[in-house]
Each structure stands twice: as C-alpha cells, then as structure tokens.
Scaffold this motif. Structure first.
Motif, PDB file in Angstrom:
ATOM      1  N   LEU A  58      36.006  66.762  85.229  1.00 24.80           N
ATOM      2  CA  LEU A  58      34.886  67.117  84.914  1.00 24.80           C
ATOM      3  C   LEU A  58      34.456  67.765  83.514  1.00 24.80           C
ATOM      4  N   GLN A  78      31.973  69.350  80.850  1.00 29.67           N
ATOM      5  CA  GLN A  78      31.102  70.277  80.750  1.00 29.67           C
ATOM      6  C   GLN A  78      30.808  70.724  79.245  1.00 29.67           C
ATOM      7  N   VAL A 123      30.483  73.758  85.098  1.00 26.60           N
ATOM      8  CA  VAL A 123      30.886  73.784  86.768  1.00 26.60           C
ATOM      9  C   VAL A 123      31.055  75.252  87.195  1.00 26.60           C
ATOM     10  N   ILE A 130      32.184  74.553  93.181  1.00 27.71           N
ATOM     11  CA  ILE A 130      33.757  74.272  93.532  1.00 27.71           C
ATOM     12  C   ILE A 130      34.184  74.495  94.755  1.00 27.71           C
ATOM     13  N   THR A 155      27.017  69.068  86.454  1.00 27.50           N
ATOM     14  CA  THR A 155      28.177  68.094  86.175  1.00 27.50           C
ATOM     15  C   THR A 155      28.274  67.254  87.388  1.00 27.50           C
ATOM     16  N   VAL A 186      29.795  67.569  90.195  1.00 26.54           N
ATOM     17  CA  VAL A 186      31.234  67.815  90.968  1.00 26.54           C
ATOM     18  C   VAL A 186      30.932  67.477  92.429  1.00 26.54           C
ATOM     19  N   ASN A 245      30.313  62.005  83.497  1.00 21.83           N
ATOM     20  CA  ASN A 245      31.325  62.365  84.552  1.00 21.83           C
ATOM     21  C   ASN A 245      31.390  61.335  85.805  1.00 21.83           C
TER      22      ASN A 245
END
Length: 226
Positions: free
Chosen positions: A25, A27, A37, A42, A69, A71, A98
């Motif tokens: 990722l 950022q 992130v 996460i 981002t 994720v 991303n």
C-alpha cells in the motif's frame, strides 16, 4: 509491524496475508486522514482472512466506505469478492494507484468510485452482501450522512462490518456515543470478540462490530384476531 519505507512522496506499507505475497500500500507523506493506513483498517483486513471468515467473501458483493488507501477492500478482493471501494474525489488517484499495485493478487474484482455520505446511492444498488468501514467515526457533522448512507445501502441480508479505534481525547467519546445512539434506531449491533479476530492483529482499543438493518414488523403479525 515493519516501519513504512519512504519512496518519493509515498510511504510503502506492506500488509501480510496468510496465503501469498503481502498487499503493498502506498500512503501519502502529506495529506488528509484518508492518505494513510490506519491500525483499524489493518485489524479489519486481517479479520476478513481469519479461518472463521475467509470463505465468506468469494463471489460476494462488497462495498467499502471511506476507503482511503483501499487496504480493506483490496483484502476482500484477494479473497474472491466483487468489491467497490469508495471515497471522496480527492482520494481517487491514491486508491487507483493501490489497486494497480495489487491487481495481481486479486482473485475477485475491484473498482473505485466516488461516494459522498448522505448523497444518492442508487448507482450502488441493489444492496451489497457486505459493507466494510474502518475508522469512519470521527466527525460529528458526518454522523447523520453516514447513517443515512448505511441505511440506504442495506438490504435485509446486508452485513456491515465496522472497525474503529476507540479514542478518549477531545470530542471523540461524544462522537462515538452519538453514532451508536443514532445507529441503534435502525440497526442491530453485535461486537466481534477478540478471540474471533486475528491472533496478532488485534487490540483492546480497536473494536469490530457487525450491523444489520432491523426488520420492520410484518403487518400480518400486527393483526389482532377477534
């Protein structure tokens, strides 16, 4: 967790996966809250691939709110979900970057679209199977639009996974309390216990909830027999 590595104007952060190479990722080194992130993202990402959950995503439609981002949405896409990640217009370039960087890991599909909370959601209907959101509870003025969007996106079988870091400074406790007061009027709320989360990527300060729209009483049930 390994420290981010600065490359040009981006930090690269790798998020390990249980199977296969990590997500990579980018950022921004400068920018708003959506450019990095966050830990809650996460924690939610790693929860998606726990043994309890990883088989739930294949072939399912998923929409992520406040993707930043991207994720969380990317993790779902690597697990076979058909994902739409959404955020404001100014974050679309980072999201697209991303997606391109991690496209080789995707086993479902992933695309990015602009969505501002409180505005029309018709292009995202019919309701997705899952809505994902990480660290989206922070501005009091955004709570009503966010609840409106969640309500309009949710069908009877939509599950919303919300992960956020509990913060005690400033106005954060007030915002959190108001969010759940508004939410419980429309949704059933259940917290995911720590023992069901990823063993390593969890914290007592980071909570995962699942929301499901309350079903309206049937008119037949309300009828009184004479």
């Amino acid at each position: 967790m390994a420290a981010p590595v600065l490359v040009a104007e981006y930090f690269v952060r790798e998020i390990p996966r249980k199977q296969g190479p990590p997500l990579s990722l980018k950022q921004c080194s400068t920018g708003d809250v959506g450019c990095v992130v966050w830990d809650a993202a996460i924690v939610l990402s790693k929860y998606l691939e726990t043994d309890r959950m990883r088989l739930a995503w294949s072939g399912r439609t998923v929409l992520e709110l406040g993707s930043g981002t991207a994720v969380v949405g990317l993790m779902a896409a690597t697990l076979g979900a058909f994902v739409t990640v959404t955020d404001l217009d100014e974050l679309q370039d980072l999201i697209q970057l991303n997606i391109m960087e991690n496209q080789h890991l995707v086993t479902g599909t992933i695309k990015a679209k602009v969505l501002k909370w409180g505005e029309d959601v018709s292009e995202f209907l019919p309701p997705p199977d899952y809505v994902l959101m990480a660290d989206c509870i922070y501005y009091e003025k955004s709570l009503q639009p966010l609840i409106k969007t969640l309500k309009e996106l949710s069908g009877d079988n939509t599950h919303i996974f919300c992960c956020y870091e509990q913060r005690t400074m400033g106005n954060n406790p007030v915002v959190e309390k108001k969010f759940f007061e508004l939410l419980q009027k429309e949704f059933e709320i259940e917290e995911i216990p720590l023992q069901e989360q990823d063993e390593e990527y969890q914290s007592e300060d980071i909570h995962i909830y699942v929301f499901k729209k309350k079903k309206k009483p049937s008119s037949n049930n309300a009828a009184v027999s004479e």
